[in-house]
Design a protein around this motif. Structure first.
Motif, PDB file in Angstrom:
ATOM      1  N   LYS A 123      37.988 -21.780 -37.319  1.00 43.63           N
ATOM      2  CA  LYS A 123      37.077 -22.911 -37.510  1.00 43.63           C
ATOM      3  C   LYS A 123      37.263 -23.510 -38.909  1.00 43.63           C
ATOM      4  CE  LYS A 123      33.233 -25.021 -36.152  1.00 43.63           C
ATOM      5  NZ  LYS A 123      33.302 -25.986 -35.105  1.00 43.63           N
ATOM      6  N   SER A 124      37.434 -22.629 -39.871  1.00 38.79           N
ATOM      7  CA  SER A 124      37.566 -23.085 -41.245  1.00 38.79           C
ATOM      8  C   SER A 124      38.827 -23.945 -41.413  1.00 38.79           C
ATOM      9  CB  SER A 124      37.586 -21.847 -42.131  1.00 38.79           C
ATOM     10  OG  SER A 124      37.958 -22.157 -43.398  1.00 38.79           O
ATOM     11  N   CYS A 125      39.958 -23.504 -40.839  1.00 40.06           N
ATOM     12  CA  CYS A 125      41.190 -24.303 -40.942  1.00 40.06           C
ATOM     13  C   CYS A 125      41.027 -25.634 -40.205  1.00 40.06           C
ATOM     14  CB  CYS A 125      42.383 -23.530 -40.398  1.00 40.06           C
ATOM     15  SG  CYS A 125      42.957 -22.270 -41.546  1.00 40.06           S
ATOM     16  N   GLN A 126      40.353 -25.610 -39.061  1.00 35.63           N
ATOM     17  CA  GLN A 126      40.157 -26.867 -38.308  1.00 35.63           C
ATOM     18  C   GLN A 126      39.328 -27.860 -39.116  1.00 35.63           C
ATOM     19  OE1 GLN A 126      38.303 -25.849 -34.570  1.00 35.63           O
ATOM     20  NE2 GLN A 126      39.920 -24.386 -34.081  1.00 35.63           N
ATOM     21  N   LEU A 127      38.205 -27.366 -39.678  1.00 34.26           N
ATOM     22  CA  LEU A 127      37.335 -28.262 -40.454  1.00 34.26           C
ATOM     23  C   LEU A 127      38.031 -28.736 -41.724  1.00 34.26           C
ATOM     24  CD1 LEU A 127      33.780 -26.618 -40.252  1.00 34.26           C
ATOM     25  CD2 LEU A 127      34.620 -28.590 -39.004  1.00 34.26           C
ATOM     26  N   LEU A 128      38.797 -27.846 -42.305  1.00 33.47           N
ATOM     27  CA  LEU A 128      39.501 -28.180 -43.548  1.00 33.47           C
ATOM     28  C   LEU A 128      40.496 -29.314 -43.312  1.00 33.47           C
ATOM     29  CD1 LEU A 128      39.181 -27.030 -46.316  1.00 33.47           C
ATOM     30  CD2 LEU A 128      40.926 -25.333 -45.802  1.00 33.47           C
ATOM     31  N   GLU A 129      41.193 -29.220 -42.201  1.00 32.39           N
ATOM     32  CA  GLU A 129      42.189 -30.248 -41.891  1.00 32.39           C
ATOM     33  C   GLU A 129      41.498 -31.606 -41.740  1.00 32.39           C
ATOM     34  OE1 GLU A 129      45.877 -30.868 -38.811  1.00 32.39           O
ATOM     35  OE2 GLU A 129      44.332 -29.420 -38.336  1.00 32.39           O
ATOM     36  N   ARG A 130      40.374 -31.594 -41.001  1.00 29.75           N
ATOM     37  CA  ARG A 130      39.655 -32.837 -40.753  1.00 29.75           C
ATOM     38  C   ARG A 130      39.110 -33.431 -42.054  1.00 29.75           C
ATOM     39  NH1 ARG A 130      34.159 -32.447 -37.670  1.00 29.75           N
ATOM     40  NH2 ARG A 130      35.310 -31.081 -36.295  1.00 29.75           N
ATOM     41  N   ILE A 131      38.496 -32.580 -42.855  1.00 27.39           N
ATOM     42  CA  ILE A 131      37.793 -33.102 -44.023  1.00 27.39           C
ATOM     43  C   ILE A 131      38.754 -33.474 -45.148  1.00 27.39           C
ATOM     44  CG2 ILE A 131      37.188 -31.018 -45.351  1.00 27.39           C
ATOM     45  CD1 ILE A 131      34.750 -33.786 -44.352  1.00 27.39           C
TER      46      ILE A 131
END
Ligand code: FES
Ligand code: ZN
Length: 305
Positions: free
Chosen positions: A282-290
């Motif tokens: 989840k952290s990598c997914q959100l990081l990519e988006r943000i």
């Protein structure tokens, strides 16, 4: 005189402190199994709850017990809010023989001050919570912690249970701390203050002269949890003891929840190594988006100048 409303007890300051001590120590014994040479990590923001948890744990696990205590603080990059609390935690640790560790969102290339203006429909807390948990787990693993303590109090517990219940998220409800099952890569969490109402942790901190930070996160208003805070507070007002009732009902059904839901297999995130269920965490997914949004906002600022 202090008035403990749900059981009608009147206590003087000294007895109140002892009353809280006793309940917290009982919880620590109930929730974890510690041996000489073990390391215990504590997630400490510097607020009243985590400072009370740290103080209690430091009094239980001193040098004589051969257990090493590590306080982990996460700097989310919120100007004017986080730096003073970091100083408080650092000071407590140096005076009480606790190892202090600081991790920061800037390691991820973003800060909450970058994220908050561009997080769109989601709450800033979504990002804050996921990144904080990821860094916290990573650091706890690095210090070889057997357990990670958090400062959640009875109010927090009751709100989380209600929130998961309303959302129908039985899976998440089953996974709430304290964890008695060790999952690969995840440091099991425990919650020494889970039976102590928020008002009492505040009173405890004040009566024991504990230094803590009472600043409010500037992004706090957006938190969805506040809705549940209001609901649970109203219930407690009308029926004193409601929070405790929610927690003890949860404790009764927790074993059933756990046995009814097969624990999904965790594996390492291919990007960062954190445990995950999906193809990336989840952290990598959100990081990519943000990161993309923060980059766009900065580019826009540059063209505006
Ligand atoms: Fe949610 Fe600070 S980002 S309270
Ligand atoms: Zn990852």
């Amino acid at each position: 005189m202090t008035f403990v409303r749900y059981n009608g007890t009147h206590l003087c300051p000294e007895h109140f402190l002892r009353y809280v001590d006793r309940r917290v120590k009982r919880e620590i014994r109930k929730q974890i199994d510690v041996d000489h040479g073990d390391h215990i990590a504590v997630a400490v923001s510097g607020g009243k709850d985590s400072m009370v948890a740290l103080k209690m744990l430091a009094s239980v696990f001193n040098r004589k017990t051969g257990v090493e205590l590590h306080a982990i603080t996460i700097d989310e990059g919120i100007d004017g809010y986080r730096p003073p609390s970091v100083d408080i935690v650092r000071r407590f640790c140096s005076e009480n023989d606790v190892r202090f560790h600081l991790r920061s969102f800037s390691e991820l290339g973003v800060t909450m001050d970058d994220i908050a203006p561009v997080c769109g429909d989601s709450s800033p807390c979504t990002y804050c919570g996921v990144f904080r948990r990821m860094l916290m787990n990573d650091e706890a693993r690095k210090v070889d912690a057997k357990y990670l303590a958090t400062g959640h109090n009875l109010d927090d517990m009751a709100q989380s249970i209600m929130m998961n219940f309303v959302r129908g998220d039985a899976e998440r409800m089953a996974r709430m701390a304290p964890h008695d099952v060790v999952r690969p890569g995840l440091i099991p969490r425990f919650v020494p203050l889970r039976e102590i109402p928020e008002k009492e942790t505040l009173l405890y901190a004040m009566l024991s002269g504990l230094e803590f930070w009472d600043g409010v996160c500037p992004y706090w208003e957006a938190a969805l949890r506040n809705q549940y805070r209001d609901i649970v507070d109203q219930l407690e007002d009308r029926s004193p003891g409601a929070r405790y009732g929610i927690l003890s009902s949860y404790d009764t059904i927790k074993p059933l929840l756990r046995s009814g839901l097969k624990g999904a297999d965790l594996h390492s995130c291919p990007r960062c190594g954190e445990p995950t269920l999906g193809s990336s965490c989840k952290s990598c997914q959100l990081l990519e988006r943000i990161r993309a949004r923060v980059g766009e906002a900065h580019a826009q600022d540059d063209t505006d100048e």
